[in-house]
Motif scaffolding. Structure first.
Motif, PDB file in Angstrom:
ATOM      1  N   PRO A 147      51.239  31.543  76.849  1.00 19.42           N
ATOM      2  CA  PRO A 147      51.327  31.813  78.298  1.00 19.42           C
ATOM      3  C   PRO A 147      52.611  31.313  78.944  1.00 19.42           C
ATOM      4  CG  PRO A 147      49.144  31.015  77.736  1.00 19.42           C
ATOM      5  CD  PRO A 147      49.981  30.851  76.506  1.00 19.42           C
ATOM      6  N   TYR A 148      53.176  30.249  78.416  1.00 19.10           N
ATOM      7  CA  TYR A 148      54.389  29.702  79.021  1.00 19.10           C
ATOM      8  C   TYR A 148      55.580  30.635  78.837  1.00 19.10           C
ATOM      9  CZ  TYR A 148      58.310  26.581  79.950  1.00 19.10           C
ATOM     10  OH  TYR A 148      59.463  26.044  80.452  1.00 19.10           O
ATOM     11  N   VAL A 149      55.637  31.344  77.730  1.00 13.37           N
ATOM     12  CA  VAL A 149      56.797  32.191  77.449  1.00 13.37           C
ATOM     13  C   VAL A 149      56.627  33.600  78.013  1.00 13.37           C
ATOM     14  CG1 VAL A 149      57.369  30.886  75.382  1.00 13.37           C
ATOM     15  CG2 VAL A 149      55.880  32.863  75.192  1.00 13.37           C
ATOM     16  N   ILE A 150      55.443  33.933  78.517  1.00 14.09           N
ATOM     17  CA  ILE A 150      55.263  35.245  79.137  1.00 14.09           C
ATOM     18  C   ILE A 150      55.988  35.258  80.479  1.00 14.09           C
ATOM     19  CG2 ILE A 150      53.580  36.891  80.047  1.00 14.09           C
ATOM     20  CD1 ILE A 150      51.567  35.854  78.092  1.00 14.09           C
ATOM     21  N   ALA A 151      56.681  36.332  80.774  1.00 14.40           N
ATOM     22  CA  ALA A 151      57.449  36.430  82.012  1.00 14.40           C
ATOM     23  C   ALA A 151      56.526  36.342  83.222  1.00 14.40           C
ATOM     24  CB  ALA A 151      58.234  37.745  82.038  1.00 14.40           C
ATOM     25  N   TRP A 202      46.925  27.687  83.886  1.00 15.65           N
ATOM     26  CA  TRP A 202      46.842  28.524  82.682  1.00 15.65           C
ATOM     27  C   TRP A 202      48.223  28.779  82.086  1.00 15.65           C
ATOM     28  CZ3 TRP A 202      48.975  33.393  81.842  1.00 15.65           C
ATOM     29  CH2 TRP A 202      48.557  34.041  80.673  1.00 15.65           C
ATOM     30  N   LYS A 203      49.200  28.978  82.931  1.00 12.13           N
ATOM     31  CA  LYS A 203      50.525  29.346  82.433  1.00 12.13           C
ATOM     32  C   LYS A 203      51.319  28.161  81.916  1.00 12.13           C
ATOM     33  CE  LYS A 203      54.856  31.637  83.555  1.00 12.13           C
ATOM     34  NZ  LYS A 203      54.972  32.069  82.148  1.00 12.13           N
ATOM     35  N   TYR A 204      51.267  27.020  82.597  1.00 11.11           N
ATOM     36  CA  TYR A 204      52.187  25.928  82.295  1.00 11.11           C
ATOM     37  C   TYR A 204      51.566  24.768  81.526  1.00 11.11           C
ATOM     38  CZ  TYR A 204      55.321  28.299  85.516  1.00 11.11           C
ATOM     39  OH  TYR A 204      56.121  29.237  86.121  1.00 11.11           O
ATOM     40  N   VAL A 205      50.263  24.781  81.306  1.00  6.35           N
ATOM     41  CA  VAL A 205      49.673  23.662  80.578  1.00  6.35           C
ATOM     42  C   VAL A 205      50.119  23.662  79.121  1.00  6.35           C
ATOM     43  CG1 VAL A 205      47.544  24.813  79.821  1.00  6.35           C
ATOM     44  CG2 VAL A 205      47.521  22.369  80.317  1.00  6.35           C
ATOM     45  N   GLY A 206      50.434  24.828  78.566  1.00  4.56           N
ATOM     46  CA  GLY A 206      50.902  24.885  77.178  1.00  4.56           C
ATOM     47  C   GLY A 206      52.212  24.155  76.980  1.00  4.56           C
ATOM     48  N   PHE A 207      53.097  24.232  77.971  1.00  4.26           N
ATOM     49  CA  PHE A 207      54.363  23.501  77.881  1.00  4.26           C
ATOM     50  C   PHE A 207      54.111  22.001  77.844  1.00  4.26           C
ATOM     51  CE2 PHE A 207      57.878  21.413  80.220  1.00  4.26           C
ATOM     52  CZ  PHE A 207      58.894  21.633  79.309  1.00  4.26           C
ATOM     53  N   ALA A 208      53.195  21.526  78.685  1.00  3.67           N
ATOM     54  CA  ALA A 208      52.869  20.100  78.692  1.00  3.67           C
ATOM     55  C   ALA A 208      52.246  19.677  77.365  1.00  3.67           C
ATOM     56  CB  ALA A 208      51.923  19.787  79.854  1.00  3.67           C
ATOM     57  N   VAL A 209      51.407  20.533  76.789  1.00  2.66           N
ATOM     58  CA  VAL A 209      50.780  20.210  75.505  1.00  2.66           C
ATOM     59  C   VAL A 209      51.833  20.048  74.419  1.00  2.66           C
ATOM     60  CG1 VAL A 209      49.267  21.101  73.698  1.00  2.66           C
ATOM     61  CG2 VAL A 209      48.575  21.279  76.084  1.00  2.66           C
ATOM     62  N   ILE A 210      52.805  20.938  74.372  1.00  2.00           N
ATOM     63  CA  ILE A 210      53.868  20.843  73.358  1.00  2.00           C
ATOM     64  C   ILE A 210      54.663  19.554  73.531  1.00  2.00           C
ATOM     65  CG2 ILE A 210      55.961  21.911  72.494  1.00  2.00           C
ATOM     66  CD1 ILE A 210      53.403  23.342  71.709  1.00  2.00           C
ATOM     67  N   LEU A 211      54.982  19.198  74.779  1.00  2.00           N
ATOM     68  CA  LEU A 211      55.695  17.945  75.017  1.00  2.00           C
ATOM     69  C   LEU A 211      54.881  16.744  74.555  1.00  2.00           C
ATOM     70  CD1 LEU A 211      57.375  18.308  78.533  1.00  2.00           C
ATOM     71  CD2 LEU A 211      58.485  18.259  76.313  1.00  2.00           C
TER      72      LEU A 211
END
Length: 340
Positions: A147-151, A202-211
């Protein structure tokens, strides 16, 4: 005076040092301090070649646009031709006294706090879950980050269609017998801001998870083993070990989340548009800038709003750097000390 008294009276420092265990060895004179050699022309040329391109890009695409925006903010400008209708600080005074802008600023503040409160705990729990060995771990991590990389245009268009009154979400609720929960998720001011927060999470939680997963990789496993030997439970070990050692990563993520929330524009503008965003209570400073600047044909006012957003973001960043990130950068930045 006797000869013995005369010999005692003329005792020199080296003899006295020998009597007190100094061995009678005269200490060598201190070496002259070497002055640091300055950079030669070759060193300066190397620094210029390495820093020059980045400095030019920074000045050309960051500093220069900010300066020009501040300049145009002093005019009532249509966006073409030379600005001639000078209004001074009138644009800035109008911005700071406009209730619509104050409301948009409040929405940004709410999004800042809600993003940290909602996304942070969810991301930490998901990172702890994905940090354990399980089947399909790599695939789950990739799906979490998708979701983070989807435009933003794709996300905004998709959710805008699904959350309409006759959209897919209400249709699904009615099909399973939960039609009473069907709602106008976009236009209702009571829940529109929470709809926005659900989409952002939904969109930005994946970025936090990777960090956070990257931060968890740096925590030694021996600490958990020692805690288990001391009788610490699963959650107690994470509370006492994981969270303190993950704190630098948490602070960096919170900083990025705050700056992103202050500059939020695309999802709000795509889903709610320029008119619904204000009535639904989801307008932001950036949407206010576009609606009252470009769309209204007053580019000077829009540039003034952009400068205000920049100043607010800069102040928040400096305050966060001073009181929160300082503990992380204190050990990395060393000051020159005089050596004896």
């Amino acid at each position: 005076m006797s000869l013995r008294e005369t010999s005692v009276a003329v005792t020199d420092p080296e003899t006295d040092l020998a009597q007190h265990g100094g061995g009678g060895v005269t200490p060598p004179p201190p070496l002259p301090r070497r002055r640091p050699r300055g950079l030669g022309w070759a060193g300066r040329l190397e620094i210029a070649l390495l820093v020059g391109p980045a400095l030019v890009m920074f000045l050309g695409f960051v500093i220069f646009p900010v300066v020009m925006a501040a300049f145009y903010g002093f005019f009532r400008w249509q966006g073409y031709g030379a600005p001639t209708d000078f209004v001074g600080l009138q644009n800035y005074l109008t911005i700071l006294t406009d209730p619509t802008f104050i409301e948009a600023l409040g929405h940004n503040g709410f999004i800042v706090i809600a993003s940290i409160v909602l996304q942070g705990p969810i991301a930490v729990l998901l990172a702890l879950l994905l940090n354990r060995r399980m089947r399909g771990q790599s695939i789950i991590r990739v799906l979490m980050f998708v979701p983070y990389v989807i435009a933003e245009v794709v996300v905004g268009t998709g959710f805008g269609l699904m959350l309409q009154t006759q959209g897919a979400l209400n249709g699904m609720l009615e099909s399973v017998g939960l039609g009473a929960f069907a709602h106008d998720w976009i236009a209702d001011p009571a829940i529109a801001i929470w709809t926005l927060m659900a989409i952002l999470t939904w969109k930005y939680v994946g970025f936090a998870v990777i960090l956070f997963l990257a931060g968890l990789q740096g925590i030694p496993e021996e600490l958990y083993e020692a805690a288990a030997l001391d009788g610490a439970g699963y959650w107690q070990a994470h509370w006492r070990i994981t969270l303190p050692l993950l704190a630098p990563t948490l602070r960096i993520w919170a900083f990025l989340s705050i700056i992103g929330a202050l500059q939020l524009f695309d999802l709000v503008y795509i889903i709610w548009g320029q008119y619904v965003a204000s009535t639904a209570g989801t307008s932001t400073m950036a949407t206010y800038m576009v609606v009252n600047g470009r769309n209204a044909g007053n580019y000077g006012y829009g540039n003034a709003v952009a400068v205000v957003i920049f100043v607010i973001s800069l102040i928040v960043a400096l305050i966060y750097q001073r009181f929160v990130l300082r503990r992380d950068t204190a050990g990395a930045i060393t000051e020159g000390k005089k050596t004896r």
